[in-house]
Design an enzyme around this catalytic site. Sequence first.
Site, PDB file in Angstrom:
ATOM      1  N   HIS A   1       0.859  -1.187   0.000  1.00  0.00           N
ATOM      2  CA  HIS A   1       0.000   0.000   0.000  1.00  0.00           C
ATOM      3  C   HIS A   1       0.894   1.234   0.000  1.00  0.00           C
ATOM      4  O   HIS A   1       2.005   1.223   0.561  1.00  0.00           O
ATOM      5  CB  HIS A   1      -0.908   0.003   1.221  1.00  0.00           C
ATOM      6  CG  HIS A   1      -2.069  -0.935   1.096  1.00  0.00           C
ATOM      7  ND1 HIS A   1      -3.254  -0.771   1.784  1.00  0.00           N
ATOM      8  CD2 HIS A   1      -2.236  -2.053   0.355  1.00  0.00           C
ATOM      9  CE1 HIS A   1      -4.091  -1.746   1.474  1.00  0.00           C
ATOM     10  NE2 HIS A   1      -3.498  -2.540   0.619  1.00  0.00           N
TER      11      HIS A   1
ATOM     12  N   GLU B   1       1.040   4.043   1.535  1.00  0.00           N
ATOM     13  CA  GLU B   1       1.512   4.588   2.811  1.00  0.00           C
ATOM     14  C   GLU B   1       2.708   3.808   3.345  1.00  0.00           C
ATOM     15  O   GLU B   1       3.646   4.389   3.911  1.00  0.00           O
ATOM     16  CB  GLU B   1       0.381   4.556   3.850  1.00  0.00           C
ATOM     17  CG  GLU B   1      -0.823   5.419   3.495  1.00  0.00           C
ATOM     18  CD  GLU B   1      -1.918   4.638   2.777  1.00  0.00           C
ATOM     19  OE1 GLU B   1      -3.097   4.947   2.964  1.00  0.00           O
ATOM     20  OE2 GLU B   1      -1.566   3.714   2.001  1.00  0.00           O
TER      21      GLU B   1
ATOM     22  N   ARG C   1       6.716   4.965   3.769  1.00  0.00           N
ATOM     23  CA  ARG C   1       7.412   4.881   5.055  1.00  0.00           C
ATOM     24  C   ARG C   1       8.700   4.067   4.955  1.00  0.00           C
ATOM     25  O   ARG C   1       9.736   4.435   5.514  1.00  0.00           O
ATOM     26  CB  ARG C   1       6.471   4.287   6.098  1.00  0.00           C
ATOM     27  CG  ARG C   1       7.048   4.257   7.518  1.00  0.00           C
ATOM     28  CD  ARG C   1       7.601   2.903   7.850  1.00  0.00           C
ATOM     29  NE  ARG C   1       8.079   2.799   9.226  1.00  0.00           N
ATOM     30  CZ  ARG C   1       8.328   1.664   9.828  1.00  0.00           C
ATOM     31  NH1 ARG C   1       8.126   0.525   9.187  1.00  0.00           N
ATOM     32  NH2 ARG C   1       8.779   1.636  11.060  1.00  0.00           N
ATOM     33  N   ARG C   2       8.670   2.946   4.249  1.00  0.00           N
ATOM     34  CA  ARG C   2       9.880   2.150   4.078  1.00  0.00           C
ATOM     35  C   ARG C   2      10.912   2.926   3.259  1.00  0.00           C
ATOM     36  O   ARG C   2      12.125   2.833   3.513  1.00  0.00           O
ATOM     37  CB  ARG C   2       9.558   0.804   3.436  1.00  0.00           C
ATOM     38  CG  ARG C   2       8.618  -0.057   4.271  1.00  0.00           C
ATOM     39  CD  ARG C   2       8.475  -1.454   3.693  1.00  0.00           C
ATOM     40  NE  ARG C   2       9.645  -2.267   3.975  1.00  0.00           N
ATOM     41  CZ  ARG C   2       9.849  -2.932   5.103  1.00  0.00           C
ATOM     42  NH1 ARG C   2       8.944  -2.866   6.072  1.00  0.00           N
ATOM     43  NH2 ARG C   2      10.926  -3.660   5.272  1.00  0.00           N
TER      44      ARG C   2
ATOM     45  N   CYS D   1      -6.626   2.910   4.810  1.00  0.00           N
ATOM     46  CA  CYS D   1      -7.584   1.817   4.942  1.00  0.00           C
ATOM     47  C   CYS D   1      -7.719   1.438   6.415  1.00  0.00           C
ATOM     48  O   CYS D   1      -6.841   1.698   7.231  1.00  0.00           O
ATOM     49  CB  CYS D   1      -7.141   0.612   4.115  1.00  0.00           C
ATOM     50  SG  CYS D   1      -5.588  -0.135   4.649  1.00  0.00           S
TER      51      CYS D   1
ATOM     52  N   CYS E   1      -3.571   0.250   7.213  1.00  0.00           N
ATOM     53  CA  CYS E   1      -2.753   1.464   7.225  1.00  0.00           C
ATOM     54  C   CYS E   1      -3.134   2.366   8.402  1.00  0.00           C
ATOM     55  O   CYS E   1      -2.269   3.049   8.957  1.00  0.00           O
ATOM     56  CB  CYS E   1      -2.907   2.216   5.902  1.00  0.00           C
ATOM     57  SG  CYS E   1      -2.126   1.366   4.511  1.00  0.00           S
TER      58      CYS E   1
ATOM     59  N   LYS F   1      12.801  -6.106   3.865  1.00  0.00           N
ATOM     60  CA  LYS F   1      13.414  -6.214   5.189  1.00  0.00           C
ATOM     61  C   LYS F   1      14.886  -6.586   5.102  1.00  0.00           C
ATOM     62  O   LYS F   1      15.728  -6.013   5.784  1.00  0.00           O
ATOM     63  CB  LYS F   1      12.648  -7.247   6.032  1.00  0.00           C
ATOM     64  CG  LYS F   1      11.277  -6.789   6.485  1.00  0.00           C
ATOM     65  CD  LYS F   1      10.705  -7.726   7.526  1.00  0.00           C
ATOM     66  CE  LYS F   1      10.242  -9.047   6.955  1.00  0.00           C
ATOM     67  NZ  LYS F   1       9.015  -8.904   6.153  1.00  0.00           N
TER      68      LYS F   1
END
Length: 524
Positions: free
Chosen positions: A87, A89, A93-94, A142, A294, A430
């Site tokens: 998504h 958002e 952020r990542r 969401c 989210c 990750k």
Amino acid sequence: MWTADEIARLCYEHYGLRLPKQGKPEPNREWTLLAAMVKIQPAADQACNSPDKPAQVTKEVVSMGTGTKCIGQSKMRKSGDILNDSHAEIIARRSFQRYLLHQLHLAAALKEDSIFVPGTRRGLWKLRPDLLFVFFSSHTPCGDASIIPMLEFEDQPCCPVSRNWANNPSVKASGNLEAPEDKRKCEDPDSSVTKKMRLEPGTPDGVAHHQSFGNQESSPDPPSVSRCNLTTEELATVTGMAPSGAKVVDVYRTGAKCVPGEAGDSGKPGAAYHQVGLLRVKPGRGDRTSSMSCSDKLARWNVLGCQGALLMHFLEEPIYLSAVVIGKCPYSQEAMQRALTGRCHNISALPKGFAVQEVKIQQSGLLFEQSRCAVQVKRADGPGRLVPCGAAISWSAVPEQPLDVTANGFPQGTTKKGIQSLQARSRISKVELFRSFQKLLSSISEDKWPDSLSAIVNALLSQDFGNCGAEQPAGSERNKVSGDGMAVQSHLAPDNSVHSAVPTWADHAAQLFAPFMKDEGQCG
């Protein structure tokens, strides 16, 4: 200092100028969502301004993400090389974490243009006091923030749920509150149901993203959208979010499902369909997801910060959002405040430096040109279905390879045979963020490490590595260690995947960092 429209306009311009055509929606057939992190800092000539003038600031997009998809739990991988949640958002952020890692590299090299300054303790840094970050999303997140009251005088974009449908024995028996056949009719832009619901140009986006329509059992008489004999408590849940005196006839629906153990939605028709304030997971088609909504992730960042557990080793205090700006879409200020801050007020016993933030929340009046609503208006009654774009774009303000385009959690174009290769990893997965963390660690002399990392290395040194594999001669290539306590030698298998017959220091470090890696996954 800044306005919501200024933030939205800056992000839309950045999307148009800096993001490639690859990964963007196919014109008039696909739509997507946009999110970004914007850095706000005083203008360079701020000191020359008189006190009675508004403060002048510079605004810069430092990370951006697009995307609408989320993989099912059966496709998740323990290796951390796939993006579970794409998504917009979460991508933004990542991407922001990539930016922070780069800025920490600059700080460690004592570069003056870093956003960080030395903290009061060894090896720790903190954000420059004159900087703040604003999070932008082209649509309401969401989950809980998307459960918005629908007033009597508004257009109703979702099929009202009839009382007969809610009491349907077959639905109750299956436990499925969304009849798949009727849901497809409601979600298909070309179906007779959706054509009746299509909005006129200029009206707000009718369906909050990642949301599913309520379903309607076919009946000769249209179902009522009255209050449907709601209890006082049920009415209070949604009427508290409506303008004084306005009649709430329904709520915008979210497809996000309540997590196991939560009370669950009532599924009742009208305004009591959802129960607000609950934790939810993102919806999936068939395969249930394990990614939190989210709304839940934004609430988490508002308590724990946006930096993640790994980067917190280098920071004296969390990096919090100062504001959240939402683009033009169905919106409720009360729902946003409840979802992001209100339901977190009872959190206590946080570590020093952490606290629930009273983040500023605003809405812009500017519509994203590739949102579902905007594309639907442009295409009018064009042929084919309007579908969400399957790709996700990540952009970070870093000098090397700032762009990353993925689909189904892997770089776009990855084949099944190539999944195990290093090239089949998103730069914000990750495992790649962890590799970047390792590089940061190796660039800093051990005597300048923060205490938390020194403790981990001491734990590594105290372990009996002889139990972990064949003993290696002193000075062998496999036992050479860089200044970060990680093995410097890795062997590549023919398929370019990392291969190690003997566990290395890096293997043990990864095991020790496993709890933080898990935390990173839950955050997005």
